[in-house]
Design an enzyme around this catalytic site. Structure first.
Site, PDB file in Angstrom:
ATOM      1  N   GLY A  37     -19.170   4.176  -3.348  1.00 43.37           N
ATOM      2  CA  GLY A  37     -20.132   5.257  -3.194  1.00 43.37           C
ATOM      3  C   GLY A  37     -19.655   6.369  -2.287  1.00 43.37           C
ATOM      4  O   GLY A  37     -19.815   7.554  -2.592  1.00 43.37           O
ATOM      5  N   ASP A  86      -8.595  -0.730  -2.313  1.00 40.39           N
ATOM      6  CA  ASP A  86      -9.824  -1.313  -2.856  1.00 40.39           C
ATOM      7  C   ASP A  86      -9.441  -2.366  -3.895  1.00 40.39           C
ATOM      8  O   ASP A  86      -8.697  -2.060  -4.824  1.00 40.39           O
ATOM      9  CB  ASP A  86     -10.696  -0.234  -3.512  1.00 40.39           C
ATOM     10  CG  ASP A  86     -12.131  -0.696  -3.733  1.00 40.39           C
ATOM     11  OD1 ASP A  86     -12.324  -1.860  -4.148  1.00 40.39           O
ATOM     12  OD2 ASP A  86     -13.061   0.094  -3.508  1.00 40.39           O
ATOM     13  N   SER A 125     -23.952  -1.487 -12.180  1.00 43.04           N
ATOM     14  CA  SER A 125     -24.821  -1.009 -11.104  1.00 43.04           C
ATOM     15  C   SER A 125     -24.123  -0.013 -10.187  1.00 43.04           C
ATOM     16  O   SER A 125     -24.788   0.689  -9.415  1.00 43.04           O
ATOM     17  CB  SER A 125     -25.346  -2.187 -10.281  1.00 43.04           C
ATOM     18  OG  SER A 125     -24.279  -2.867  -9.632  1.00 43.04           O
ATOM     19  N   LEU A 183     -22.580   2.637 -11.240  1.00 43.73           N
ATOM     20  CA  LEU A 183     -22.538   3.954 -11.870  1.00 43.73           C
ATOM     21  C   LEU A 183     -23.654   4.884 -11.419  1.00 43.73           C
ATOM     22  O   LEU A 183     -23.590   6.091 -11.669  1.00 43.73           O
ATOM     23  CB  LEU A 183     -22.572   3.802 -13.399  1.00 43.73           C
ATOM     24  CG  LEU A 183     -21.442   2.958 -13.991  1.00 43.73           C
ATOM     25  CD1 LEU A 183     -21.518   2.968 -15.508  1.00 43.73           C
ATOM     26  CD2 LEU A 183     -20.071   3.424 -13.524  1.00 43.73           C
ATOM     27  N   ARG A 241     -24.109   5.785  -8.479  1.00 46.33           N
ATOM     28  CA  ARG A 241     -23.650   6.570  -7.330  1.00 46.33           C
ATOM     29  C   ARG A 241     -22.140   6.758  -7.279  1.00 46.33           C
ATOM     30  O   ARG A 241     -21.659   7.679  -6.617  1.00 46.33           O
ATOM     31  CB  ARG A 241     -24.108   5.906  -6.025  1.00 46.33           C
ATOM     32  CG  ARG A 241     -23.504   4.536  -5.795  1.00 46.33           C
ATOM     33  CD  ARG A 241     -24.276   3.684  -4.808  1.00 46.33           C
ATOM     34  NE  ARG A 241     -23.677   2.353  -4.679  1.00 46.33           N
ATOM     35  CZ  ARG A 241     -23.863   1.372  -5.549  1.00 46.33           C
ATOM     36  NH1 ARG A 241     -24.615   1.565  -6.616  1.00 46.33           N
ATOM     37  NH2 ARG A 241     -23.292   0.201  -5.388  1.00 46.33           N
ATOM     38  N   ASN A 277     -19.186  -2.873   4.536  1.00 46.10           N
ATOM     39  CA  ASN A 277     -19.546  -4.050   5.331  1.00 46.10           C
ATOM     40  C   ASN A 277     -18.962  -3.928   6.735  1.00 46.10           C
ATOM     41  O   ASN A 277     -17.946  -3.254   6.953  1.00 46.10           O
ATOM     42  CB  ASN A 277     -19.064  -5.337   4.656  1.00 46.10           C
ATOM     43  CG  ASN A 277     -17.554  -5.409   4.562  1.00 46.10           C
ATOM     44  OD1 ASN A 277     -16.889  -5.885   5.483  1.00 46.10           O
ATOM     45  ND2 ASN A 277     -16.991  -4.913   3.465  1.00 46.10           N
ATOM     46  N   CYS A 305     -26.509  -2.822   0.325  1.00 48.64           N
ATOM     47  CA  CYS A 305     -27.146  -1.953  -0.658  1.00 48.64           C
ATOM     48  C   CYS A 305     -27.553  -2.736  -1.894  1.00 48.64           C
ATOM     49  O   CYS A 305     -28.508  -2.367  -2.585  1.00 48.64           O
ATOM     50  CB  CYS A 305     -26.232  -0.779  -1.017  1.00 48.64           C
ATOM     51  SG  CYS A 305     -24.743  -1.207  -1.929  1.00 48.64           S
TER      52      CYS A 305
END
Length: 262
Positions: free
Chosen positions: A41, A62, A69, A71, A73, A131, A195
């Site tokens: 995000g 990453d 879910s 997509l 943001r 996190n 989130c």
């Protein structure tokens, strides 16, 4: 510093026109190398704006894959990307946006073991992880590697942002604060919902990610007032923005009075 090509002069013309950026600032951006932790995000708008700005090299750290879910943001990705690795997809989007940017993909999870190696060859680090464990690992690694760090976080409708240079001193001679001066201890497990548990406003991550890019560019070019020792807070429910000052904690374990000498 590297010179700008005629194509780059045209591409970055609106930067070059800015008195506080100009040609010298744009060449600094071209010479810079930035490690971005997280392509989600916050990382998605951050990476796009850094690439558009002409940062010479971006390293994307990453190990996650795209889920449906995300997509709502994570604007780097589309339906057909579900299940694919975020870092590789982000790299492809960056090259499409600005082929002048060199991209390094590190599709690995950042840990205490590999953090220092992952950031060692970069000039500045931007942490958009989701996190507390990763945030503390990244901030500690940046302290020991003497790398400036722009770090941000978001909640449901709120966000925060600061810049850290704790390996340097303030004008009064005291050390600059560390992340542990601001947040001495991680919250207990479960105290702050993720989130995935609480939700997050998609546009909020875009706003904060873009501001992270602004602060990275500020640190590279050197205009205006740095966010070192200042914490920006964003409350999107009430559209309220404020900046708090914070300082060095002599009891912090990194550069406090009882910390081991480097």
């Amino acid at each position: 510093m590297p010179e700008l090509t005629p194509e780059e002069i045209e591409r970055y013309a609106r930067h070059i026109l800015l008195r506080d950026v100009g040609g010298p600032g744009q060449r600094k951006l071209k010479a810079a190398s930035v490690a971005v932790v997280g392509a989600g995000g916050l990382g998605a708008p951050l990476l796009l704006y850094l690439a558009a700005a002409g940062v010479g090299r971006l390293k994307i750290i990453d190990d996650d894959t795209v889920s449906l879910s995300n997509l709502q943001r994570q604007i780097l990705f589309a339906d057909e990307d579900v299940g694919a690795g975020k870092a590789g997809l982000a790299a492809a989007a960056i090259k499409k946006l600005n082929p002048n940017v060199a991209v390094t993909v590190e599709a690995v999870r950042l840990t205490q073991v590999n953090a220092r190696d992952l950031i060692e060859d970069c000039d500045i680090v931007a942490d958009g992880s989701d996190n507390f464990d990763t945030r503390y690992i990244v901030s500690d690694a940046c302290f020991h590697a003497k790398k400036p760090l722009v770090t941000a976080a978001v909640g449901q409708f709120d966000g925060s942002l600061t810049t850290l240079r704790p390996f340097e001193t303030a004008p009064d001679g005291t050390p600059n604060p560390t992340y542990r001066c601001l947040f001495p201890e991680k919250p207990p497990p479960g105290a702050v919902p993720t989130c995935a548990e609480a939700g997050v406003l998609g546009a909020l991550t875009g706003m904060v990610g873009a501001l992270m890019a602004l602060e990275v560019i500020r640190e590279i070019v050197g205009f205006g007032r740095s966010m070192v020792g200042r914490l920006a807070l964003f409350d999107l429910v009430n559209m309220r923005f404020e900046t708090l000052s914070y300082g060095w904690d002599e009891d912090n374990p990194l550069n406090g009075k009882g910390a081991p000498s480097a």
